[in-house]
Design an enzyme around this catalytic site. Structure first.
Site, PDB file in Angstrom:
ATOM      1  N   LYS A 109     -28.680 -17.653 -50.741  1.00 39.12           N
ATOM      2  CA  LYS A 109     -29.425 -16.328 -50.563  1.00 39.12           C
ATOM      3  C   LYS A 109     -30.790 -16.182 -51.448  1.00 39.12           C
ATOM      4  CE  LYS A 109     -25.395 -13.359 -49.684  1.00 39.12           C
ATOM      5  NZ  LYS A 109     -24.782 -12.109 -49.866  1.00 39.12           N
ATOM      6  N   LYS A 200     -22.838 -21.178 -39.978  1.00 46.27           N
ATOM      7  CA  LYS A 200     -21.785 -19.932 -39.869  1.00 46.27           C
ATOM      8  C   LYS A 200     -22.232 -18.729 -39.083  1.00 46.27           C
ATOM      9  CE  LYS A 200     -21.357 -17.373 -43.875  1.00 46.27           C
ATOM     10  NZ  LYS A 200     -21.366 -16.730 -45.162  1.00 46.27           N
ATOM     11  N   LYS A 203     -23.778 -12.215 -40.745  1.00 45.41           N
ATOM     12  CA  LYS A 203     -24.665 -10.848 -40.610  1.00 45.41           C
ATOM     13  C   LYS A 203     -26.023 -10.813 -41.080  1.00 45.41           C
ATOM     14  CE  LYS A 203     -21.295  -8.832 -43.278  1.00 45.41           C
ATOM     15  NZ  LYS A 203     -20.208  -7.900 -43.659  1.00 45.41           N
TER      16      LYS A 203
HETATM   17  P1  TYM Z   1     -18.419 -10.585 -46.248  1.00 47.89           P
HETATM   18  O1  TYM Z   1     -18.795  -9.003 -46.208  1.00 47.89           O
HETATM   19  O2  TYM Z   1     -19.644 -11.443 -46.004  1.00 47.89           O
HETATM   20  O3  TYM Z   1     -17.459 -10.860 -45.490  1.00 47.89           O
HETATM   21  C1  TYM Z   1     -16.176 -10.310 -45.121  1.00 47.89           C
HETATM   22  C2  TYM Z   1     -15.057 -11.089 -44.774  1.00 47.89           C
HETATM   23  O4  TYM Z   1     -15.502 -11.941 -43.838  1.00 47.89           O
HETATM   24  C3  TYM Z   1     -15.143 -13.375 -43.854  1.00 47.89           C
HETATM   25  N1  TYM Z   1     -16.230 -14.105 -43.018  1.00 47.89           N
HETATM   26  C4  TYM Z   1     -16.093 -14.998 -42.108  1.00 47.89           C
HETATM   27  N2  TYM Z   1     -14.828 -15.629 -41.826  1.00 47.89           N
HETATM   28  C5  TYM Z   1     -14.862 -16.749 -40.753  1.00 47.89           C
HETATM   29  N3  TYM Z   1     -16.040 -17.066 -40.165  1.00 47.89           N
HETATM   30  C6  TYM Z   1     -17.240 -16.483 -40.579  1.00 47.89           C
HETATM   31  N4  TYM Z   1     -18.339 -16.811 -39.854  1.00 47.89           N
HETATM   32  C7  TYM Z   1     -17.130 -15.456 -41.580  1.00 47.89           C
HETATM   33  N5  TYM Z   1     -18.327 -14.721 -42.118  1.00 47.89           N
HETATM   34  C8  TYM Z   1     -17.459 -13.861 -42.951  1.00 47.89           C
HETATM   35  C9  TYM Z   1     -15.644 -13.615 -45.389  1.00 47.89           C
HETATM   36  O5  TYM Z   1     -15.031 -14.985 -45.726  1.00 47.89           O
HETATM   37  C10 TYM Z   1     -14.944 -12.471 -45.842  1.00 47.89           C
HETATM   38  O6  TYM Z   1     -13.527 -12.680 -46.124  1.00 47.89           O
HETATM   39  N6  TYM Z   1     -18.206 -11.619 -51.161  1.00 47.89           N
HETATM   40  C11 TYM Z   1     -17.311 -11.168 -50.022  1.00 47.89           C
HETATM   41  C12 TYM Z   1     -17.121  -9.566 -50.270  1.00 47.89           C
HETATM   42  C13 TYM Z   1     -16.391  -9.307 -51.528  1.00 47.89           C
HETATM   43  C14 TYM Z   1     -14.792  -9.717 -51.510  1.00 47.89           C
HETATM   44  C15 TYM Z   1     -14.453  -8.992 -53.107  1.00 47.89           C
HETATM   45  C16 TYM Z   1     -13.886 -10.452 -50.859  1.00 47.89           C
HETATM   46  C17 TYM Z   1     -16.589  -8.560 -52.749  1.00 47.89           C
HETATM   47  N7  TYM Z   1     -15.435  -8.226 -53.495  1.00 47.89           N
HETATM   48  C18 TYM Z   1     -13.079  -9.073 -53.357  1.00 47.89           C
HETATM   49  C19 TYM Z   1     -12.866 -10.421 -51.401  1.00 47.89           C
HETATM   50  C20 TYM Z   1     -12.310  -9.863 -52.458  1.00 47.89           C
HETATM   51  C21 TYM Z   1     -18.438 -11.037 -48.865  1.00 47.89           C
HETATM   52  O7  TYM Z   1     -19.689 -11.138 -48.962  1.00 47.89           O
HETATM   53  O8  TYM Z   1     -17.788 -10.801 -47.598  1.00 47.89           O
END
Ligand code: TYM
Length: 338
Positions: A109, A200, A203
């Site tokens: 990022k 991947k 978003k």
């Molecule tokens: P975020 O908001 O980017 O994504 C949310 C969840 O979706 C999963 N994900 C995917 N899984 C499979 N294929 C993909 N292409 C894909 N893109 C996204 C992510 O692995 C995630 O599970 N850092 C985290 C948010 C967060 C969090 C937490 C997660 C903040 N605090 C505590 C777990 C526990 C994030 O950016 O997710």
């Protein structure tokens, strides 16, 4: 168990759904479940306040529309529970600078933002994530003492850091946190971009053609799947190296349909990519149409959404306050007195 998702787009996408959100819905029946819309994380990159406010509500509505039940699971907004930021500070004070610098998501990022645009918040992002998780450590005597975190593959390194911080805190200050276990689904842990099947689905990084949004209308959804990049062959077979595009579509199909990849290969033997994509498009449309319709209905009743969030904040705060009391005491902060 606890998991979180960022409100950084107007809709969740297919990767979020298969990598994480579907597990969230299933696990509310088997676990004491906490689900957090992480708005503090969403401001680690430049944002518009009005857009963030709207996206946070849309995020909550989608979670409910997918089947999260506020009676069974605690659905809440991170900024409603200030202990998240407080614990992040404490954990930040036991995190090595180099250790945080090794986080690959930060490196990715920040290289996109350029040195001028990279903030300290983006750097400490994984420490806040560790705090999100560890605040919901079950108390001794609450039954099985485990902490599960359903996420996609891209979160594995952040979960490792969280485990390390939990253990380090326990070693220095006494047994407090349960090191969490990542709960990563087998087939759908990394859904890739429809136009760039090696990358991947994301978003922030995918082009609109590469990403399927949960809230998308059926027409564009079908088009994107029909136009998904595949190789020049015509055999529907799984091959990560040589056929990344069709392999991604097979994974998506298998995850939505419940059939194994082998069964799908047999079902489509000799029928070419066209029929396969058409059937997959139908499957995706059938999965997301009811979710879109319920989301729109939920967004019409803002008061009801607010009530759900008030209830979620109250329940989450109860647990978070209890954990923070212990943490403050363990690290040596003087109590306020009465
Ligand atoms: P975020 O908001 O980017 O994504 C949310 C969840 O979706 C999963 N994900 C995917 N899984 C499979 N294929 C993909 N292409 C894909 N893109 C996204 C992510 O692995 C995630 O599970 N850092 C985290 C948010 C967060 C969090 C937490 C997660 C903040 N605090 C505590 C777990 C526990 C994030 O950016 O997710």
């Amino acid at each position: 168990m606890l998991s979180g998702i960022q409100p950084t787009a107007d809709s969740f996408h297919l990767g979020n759904y298969l990598g994480a959100l579907r597990q969230w819905v299933a696990m509310q029946d088997t676990h004491d479940a906490f689900y957090c819309v992480v708005d503090l994380h969403a401001i680690t990159v430049e944002h518009d306040p009005a857009v963030l406010r709207r996206r946070t509500k849309v995020a909550v509505a989608q979670l409910l529309a997918m089947g999260l039940d506020p009676e069974r699971a605690t659905v809440f907004v991170q900024s409603h529970v200030p202990e998240h930021a407080e614990l992040a500070w404490v954990l930040g004070c036991i995190t090595g600078f180099g250790e945080a610098g090794r986080m690959t998501q930060f490196k990715d990022k920040s290289s996109k933002q350029g040195t001028g645009g990279t903030t300290v918040g983006l750097f400490t992002y994984p420490i806040l994530q560790a705090a999100d998780i560890l605040l919901y450590t079950p108390e001794p005597g609450e039954g099985e003492r485990a902490l599960r975190v359903p996420v996609g593959e891209d979160q594995r390194q952040h979960l490792e850091l969280t485990r390390d911080l939990a253990q380090r805190f326990n070693n220095r200050f006494g047994e407090t946190f349960v090191p969490p276990e990542a709960h990563i689904p087998r087939g759908a842990a990394k859904i890739t971009d429809l136009q760039e099947p090696e990358a991947k689905m994301s978003k922030s990084a995918s082009s609109p053609q590469g990403i399927i949004d949960v809230l998308e209308e059926p027409g564009p959804m079908r088009k994107k799947i029909m136009r998904a990049v595949t190789d020049t062959g015509s055999d529907v077979v799984y091959d990560e190296e040589k056929k990344a595009g069709i392999t991604n579509l097979l994974r998506i199909y298998a995850a939505l349909d419940g059939a194994s990849v082998q069964e799908l290969e047999q079902r489509y033997a000799g029928s070419g990519y066209g029929q396969f994509k058409k059937d997959l498009a139908q499957l995706v449309v059938d999965t997301f149409t009811p979710i879109r319709e319920r989301t729109l209905k939920l967004l019409d009743d803002e008061q009801q959404l607010d009530r759900v969030l008030a209830l979620g904040a109250e329940r989450a705060s109860g647990v978070a306050a209890r954990t923070m009391d212990t943490v403050r005491d363990r690290v040596g902060f003087v109590g306020r007195g009465r």
